[in-house]
Design a protein around this motif. Structure first.
Motif, PDB file in Angstrom:
ATOM      1  N   LEU A 124      -0.860 -44.132  17.365  1.00  0.00           N
ATOM      2  CA  LEU A 124      -1.306 -45.283  18.149  1.00  0.00           C
ATOM      3  C   LEU A 124      -0.510 -46.535  17.776  1.00  0.00           C
ATOM      4  CD1 LEU A 124      -3.493 -45.967  20.289  1.00  0.00           C
ATOM      5  CD2 LEU A 124      -4.837 -46.900  18.408  1.00  0.00           C
ATOM      6  N   LYS A 125      -0.273 -46.729  16.482  1.00  0.00           N
ATOM      7  CA  LYS A 125       0.490 -47.898  16.042  1.00  0.00           C
ATOM      8  C   LYS A 125       1.905 -47.863  16.606  1.00  0.00           C
ATOM      9  CE  LYS A 125       1.866 -50.490  11.927  1.00  0.00           C
ATOM     10  NZ  LYS A 125       1.825 -50.553  10.439  1.00  0.00           N
ATOM     11  N   ALA A 126       2.490 -46.671  16.667  1.00  0.00           N
ATOM     12  CA  ALA A 126       3.846 -46.538  17.213  1.00  0.00           C
ATOM     13  C   ALA A 126       3.883 -46.800  18.711  1.00  0.00           C
ATOM     14  CB  ALA A 126       4.389 -45.141  16.918  1.00  0.00           C
ATOM     15  N   ALA A 127       2.723 -46.729  19.369  1.00  0.00           N
ATOM     16  CA  ALA A 127       2.654 -46.958  20.812  1.00  0.00           C
ATOM     17  C   ALA A 127       2.359 -48.412  21.156  1.00  0.00           C
ATOM     18  CB  ALA A 127       1.572 -46.066  21.428  1.00  0.00           C
ATOM     19  N   GLU A 128       2.209 -49.251  20.148  1.00  0.00           N
ATOM     20  CA  GLU A 128       1.861 -50.649  20.351  1.00  0.00           C
ATOM     21  C   GLU A 128       3.040 -51.580  20.088  1.00  0.00           C
ATOM     22  OE1 GLU A 128      -2.861 -50.501  19.010  1.00  0.00           O
ATOM     23  OE2 GLU A 128      -1.328 -51.158  17.579  1.00  0.00           O
ATOM     24  N   ALA A 129       3.021 -52.719  20.743  1.00  0.00           N
ATOM     25  CA  ALA A 129       3.957 -53.794  20.440  1.00  0.00           C
ATOM     26  C   ALA A 129       3.497 -54.472  19.150  1.00  0.00           C
ATOM     27  CB  ALA A 129       3.983 -54.804  21.590  1.00  0.00           C
ATOM     28  N   PRO A 130       4.341 -55.286  18.541  1.00  0.00           N
ATOM     29  CA  PRO A 130       3.931 -55.982  17.315  1.00  0.00           C
ATOM     30  C   PRO A 130       2.643 -56.789  17.454  1.00  0.00           C
ATOM     31  CG  PRO A 130       6.302 -56.158  17.586  1.00  0.00           C
ATOM     32  CD  PRO A 130       5.775 -55.519  18.837  1.00  0.00           C
ATOM     33  N   ASP A 131       2.337 -57.274  18.675  1.00  0.00           N
ATOM     34  CA  ASP A 131       1.112 -58.062  18.865  1.00  0.00           C
ATOM     35  C   ASP A 131      -0.110 -57.192  19.126  1.00  0.00           C
ATOM     36  OD1 ASP A 131       1.474 -57.147  21.449  1.00  0.00           O
ATOM     37  OD2 ASP A 131       1.637 -59.127  22.376  1.00  0.00           O
ATOM     38  N   GLY A 132       0.056 -55.857  19.074  1.00  0.00           N
ATOM     39  CA  GLY A 132      -1.067 -54.949  19.252  1.00  0.00           C
ATOM     40  C   GLY A 132      -1.287 -54.476  20.671  1.00  0.00           C
ATOM     41  N   THR A 133      -0.493 -54.963  21.619  1.00  0.00           N
ATOM     42  CA  THR A 133      -0.621 -54.507  23.009  1.00  0.00           C
ATOM     43  C   THR A 133      -0.143 -53.065  23.132  1.00  0.00           C
ATOM     44  OG1 THR A 133      -0.235 -56.752  23.840  1.00  0.00           O
ATOM     45  CG2 THR A 133       0.049 -54.944  25.406  1.00  0.00           C
ATOM     46  N   LEU A 134      -0.944 -52.240  23.782  1.00  0.00           N
ATOM     47  CA  LEU A 134      -0.598 -50.830  23.956  1.00  0.00           C
ATOM     48  C   LEU A 134       0.334 -50.662  25.154  1.00  0.00           C
ATOM     49  CD1 LEU A 134      -1.379 -47.998  22.769  1.00  0.00           C
ATOM     50  CD2 LEU A 134      -3.073 -47.848  24.606  1.00  0.00           C
ATOM     51  N   TYR A 135       1.419 -49.899  24.964  1.00  0.00           N
ATOM     52  CA  TYR A 135       2.379 -49.695  26.036  1.00  0.00           C
ATOM     53  C   TYR A 135       2.596 -48.223  26.380  1.00  0.00           C
ATOM     54  CZ  TYR A 135       3.808 -54.561  26.438  1.00  0.00           C
ATOM     55  OH  TYR A 135       3.842 -55.910  26.684  1.00  0.00           O
ATOM     56  N   ALA A 136       1.919 -47.331  25.691  1.00  0.00           N
ATOM     57  CA  ALA A 136       2.039 -45.903  25.989  1.00  0.00           C
ATOM     58  C   ALA A 136       0.818 -45.196  25.427  1.00  0.00           C
ATOM     59  CB  ALA A 136       3.323 -45.328  25.392  1.00  0.00           C
ATOM     60  N   VAL A 137       0.573 -43.995  25.931  1.00  0.00           N
ATOM     61  CA  VAL A 137      -0.534 -43.181  25.434  1.00  0.00           C
ATOM     62  C   VAL A 137       0.065 -41.970  24.717  1.00  0.00           C
ATOM     63  CG1 VAL A 137      -2.643 -41.935  26.006  1.00  0.00           C
ATOM     64  CG2 VAL A 137      -1.959 -43.923  27.379  1.00  0.00           C
ATOM     65  N   PRO A 138      -0.089 -41.876  23.396  1.00  0.00           N
ATOM     66  CA  PRO A 138       0.513 -40.759  22.649  1.00  0.00           C
ATOM     67  C   PRO A 138      -0.019 -39.414  23.119  1.00  0.00           C
ATOM     68  CG  PRO A 138      -0.286 -42.484  21.166  1.00  0.00           C
ATOM     69  CD  PRO A 138      -0.841 -42.790  22.522  1.00  0.00           C
ATOM     70  N   PHE A 139       0.882 -38.453  23.233  1.00  0.00           N
ATOM     71  CA  PHE A 139       0.487 -37.106  23.659  1.00  0.00           C
ATOM     72  C   PHE A 139       0.519 -36.118  22.500  1.00  0.00           C
ATOM     73  CE2 PHE A 139       1.525 -33.230  26.468  1.00  0.00           C
ATOM     74  CZ  PHE A 139       0.198 -33.018  26.756  1.00  0.00           C
ATOM     75  N   ASP A 140       1.483 -36.292  21.612  1.00  0.00           N
ATOM     76  CA  ASP A 140       1.574 -35.380  20.473  1.00  0.00           C
ATOM     77  C   ASP A 140       2.166 -36.098  19.274  1.00  0.00           C
ATOM     78  OD1 ASP A 140       4.433 -35.396  20.489  1.00  0.00           O
ATOM     79  OD2 ASP A 140       4.501 -33.792  21.957  1.00  0.00           O
ATOM     80  N   ILE A 141       2.196 -35.408  18.163  1.00  0.00           N
ATOM     81  CA  ILE A 141       2.955 -35.826  16.984  1.00  0.00           C
ATOM     82  C   ILE A 141       3.835 -34.641  16.640  1.00  0.00           C
ATOM     83  CG2 ILE A 141       2.858 -36.479  14.545  1.00  0.00           C
ATOM     84  CD1 ILE A 141       0.101 -37.702  15.127  1.00  0.00           C
ATOM     85  N   HIS A 142       5.142 -34.846  16.659  1.00  0.00           N
ATOM     86  CA  HIS A 142       6.045 -33.767  16.274  1.00  0.00           C
ATOM     87  C   HIS A 142       6.909 -34.242  15.104  1.00  0.00           C
ATOM     88  CE1 HIS A 142       8.058 -35.892  19.689  1.00  0.00           C
ATOM     89  NE2 HIS A 142       9.140 -35.792  18.916  1.00  0.00           N
ATOM     90  N   SER A 143       7.111 -33.370  14.158  1.00  0.00           N
ATOM     91  CA  SER A 143       7.793 -33.728  12.921  1.00  0.00           C
ATOM     92  C   SER A 143       8.655 -32.551  12.475  1.00  0.00           C
ATOM     93  CB  SER A 143       6.765 -34.040  11.836  1.00  0.00           C
ATOM     94  OG  SER A 143       6.084 -32.834  11.494  1.00  0.00           O
ATOM     95  N   ILE A 144       9.384 -32.762  11.396  1.00  0.00           N
ATOM     96  CA  ILE A 144       9.987 -31.599  10.757  1.00  0.00           C
ATOM     97  C   ILE A 144       8.951 -31.005   9.810  1.00  0.00           C
ATOM     98  CG2 ILE A 144      12.367 -32.363  10.969  1.00  0.00           C
ATOM     99  CD1 ILE A 144      12.255 -33.193   7.994  1.00  0.00           C
ATOM    100  N   VAL A 145       9.030 -29.708   9.632  1.00  0.00           N
ATOM    101  CA  VAL A 145       8.178 -28.991   8.688  1.00  0.00           C
ATOM    102  C   VAL A 145       9.069 -28.055   7.885  1.00  0.00           C
ATOM    103  CG1 VAL A 145       6.055 -29.125  10.041  1.00  0.00           C
ATOM    104  CG2 VAL A 145       7.645 -27.243  10.444  1.00  0.00           C
TER     105      VAL A 145
END
Length: 428
Positions: A124-145
């Motif tokens: 959610l934090k990655a989907a927000e602007a620095p002022d906290g405005t939301l600009y996208a809706v996260p669908f997944d989290i993908h990483s290396i494993v």
């Protein structure tokens, strides 16, 4: 009487047609999903359309990476963007600077049937602007494993009684396990794409983050404070793995995966998106070994792993021409439905960003996904910078500077100096 019946019938027909036209919404969607991800997204869109005769999604798949984001920027500039699009959250800072994203309001979320509390905080934090405005809706989290081949670890302290990977709690432990695998005949104990921007960047960034280092801070400083020393240490570790024969020489992505699936490597550092490959090979009888996948162990001082998210975003609208409210409501209905049906997307190896799905009993049965799912709570996303994220200058630096360094063509310190100069120059 006949005329009155005809007039009434005509009126009812026109009313029905008008109501149908008003209710029917066509939502154009652009995505960049190919391969297994593409097949799953197409299936999800078809399922949505089948169950929503009042809203029909018309999806188009475009080329991943720079071509996709260039087309988004161009289409928004001329007011010809889609109604809905997929988006990497690592690209959000650049998207905000370009003005191509529309804010997601509380009303939008209500229309989608979700709340901010439904999503992992990291995403959610990655989907927000620095002022906290939301600009996208996260669908997944993908990483290396960390994928592992049990054959090379049998009889060692690195497999527990249930055949699960254990005992790797430091860099020394990991290198001990790799040496054990090499002694048992592993061609390369660890494989990752050592000649690929993404493969090199994600391993480097994970090591840097585990040291507590910062690639680019919020003020636009590259490797601030002692982060330069930490970056050099991360490169030194990767170089050491090369010098000890622990990792492949100049391996492109496909070759790095093939080393693991062919049973020539004990470990693979790669994205969760290769889980379907492993499962497919296993089902087809193409694997000659048992495997597993876990969160990247705590090799340095901090437990964290590089991660990104696929998300849904609405392109910015031309000035003075906002999206029709009913169309926007339809778009959010699509997003909400996809979020609540993300268990089908999780089959691609991804961790659902929507917690009700990620914490469901169905997901708990999904392996190895459920084993590495805890990484969602402490993942480290790319720097919030216009030069970071997928297909960015930061990835270019990994290919053009870090990869040569880990192959011995320049020292870790020189690589850090070059990378700092390159990235800092991009920010000026």
């Amino acid at each position: 009487m006949k005329f009155r019946h005809f007039a009434l019938a005509a009126t009812l027909s026109l009313t029905a047609l008008a109501g149908s036209a008003q209710a029917q919404q066509s939502v154009t969607m652009w995505d960049f999903f190919s391969g297994g991800d593409g097949a799953r997204m197409k299936a999800l869109v078809q399922a949505f359309n089948d169950s929503h005769p009042d809203i029909q999604v018309k999806a188009t798949t475009l080329e991943w990476g720079v071509p996709f984001y260039t087309k988004v920027r161009t289409s928004v500039a001329v007011g010809r963007g889609p109604d809905l699009m997929s988006y990497h959250l690592s690209r959000l800072p650049l998207g905000l600077s370009e003005g191509v994203l529309s804010p997601i309001t509380d009303t939008d979320l209500e229309n989608a049937g979700v709340t901010k509390d439904d999503f992992f905080t990291t995403a959610l934090k990655a989907a927000e602007a620095p002022d906290g405005t939301l600009y996208a809706v996260p669908f997944d989290i993908h990483s290396i494993v960390l994928y592992y081949n049990k054959t090379f670890l049998e009889g060692s302290r690195f497999l527990d009684a249930d055949g699960k990977l254990t005992g790797i709690d430091s860099l020394a432990d990991f290198e001990e396990a790799m040496q054990l695998a090499k002694d048992k005949g592993a061609e390369v104990p660890l494989t990752y794409a050592t000649a690929d921007d993404g493969g090199v960047y994600r391993v480097f960034y994970t090591l840097l983050a585990q040291e507590g280092g910062t690639l680019i801070d919020d003020q636009g400083n590259v490797l601030p404070g002692d982060s330069a020393q930490k970056a050099a240490e991360a490169i030194r570790i990767m170089t050491d793995w090369h010098d000890k024969g622990f990792q492949p020489e100049q391996a492109l992505y496909e070759a790095s995966v093939a080393l693991f699936t062919a049973g020539k490597s004990a470990f693979q550092l790669n994205g969760v998106w290769e889980v379907p490959t492993m499962k497919d090979f296993e089902a087809q009888g193409k694997l000659g070994f048992e495997w597993g996948a876990v969160e990247v162990p705590k090799l340095m001082q901090t437990r964290t792993t590089w991660a990104d998210s696929h998300a849904f975003a609405i392109p910015a609208q031309p000035e003075g021409k906002p999206m029709d409210p009913e169309k926007r409501k339809a778009v959010m209905t699509v997003i909400g439905w996809l979020e609540t049906h993300a268990i089908d997307w999780a089959a691609a190896g991804h961790i659902p960003a929507y917690k009700p799905v990620a914490e469901s009993t169905d997901y708990a049965k999904m392996e190895p996904n459920a084993t590495y799912a805890p990484l969602a709570d402490h993942a480290t996303y790319d720097p919030r910078s216009t030069i970071a994220g997928v297909a960015s200058p930061a990835y270019d630096a990994a290919l053009n500077i870090i990869s040569p360094a880990i192959h011995g063509y320049l020292s870790p310190e020189d690589a850090v100096t070059q990378m700092t100069q390159e990235l800092q120059g991009r920010l000026q």
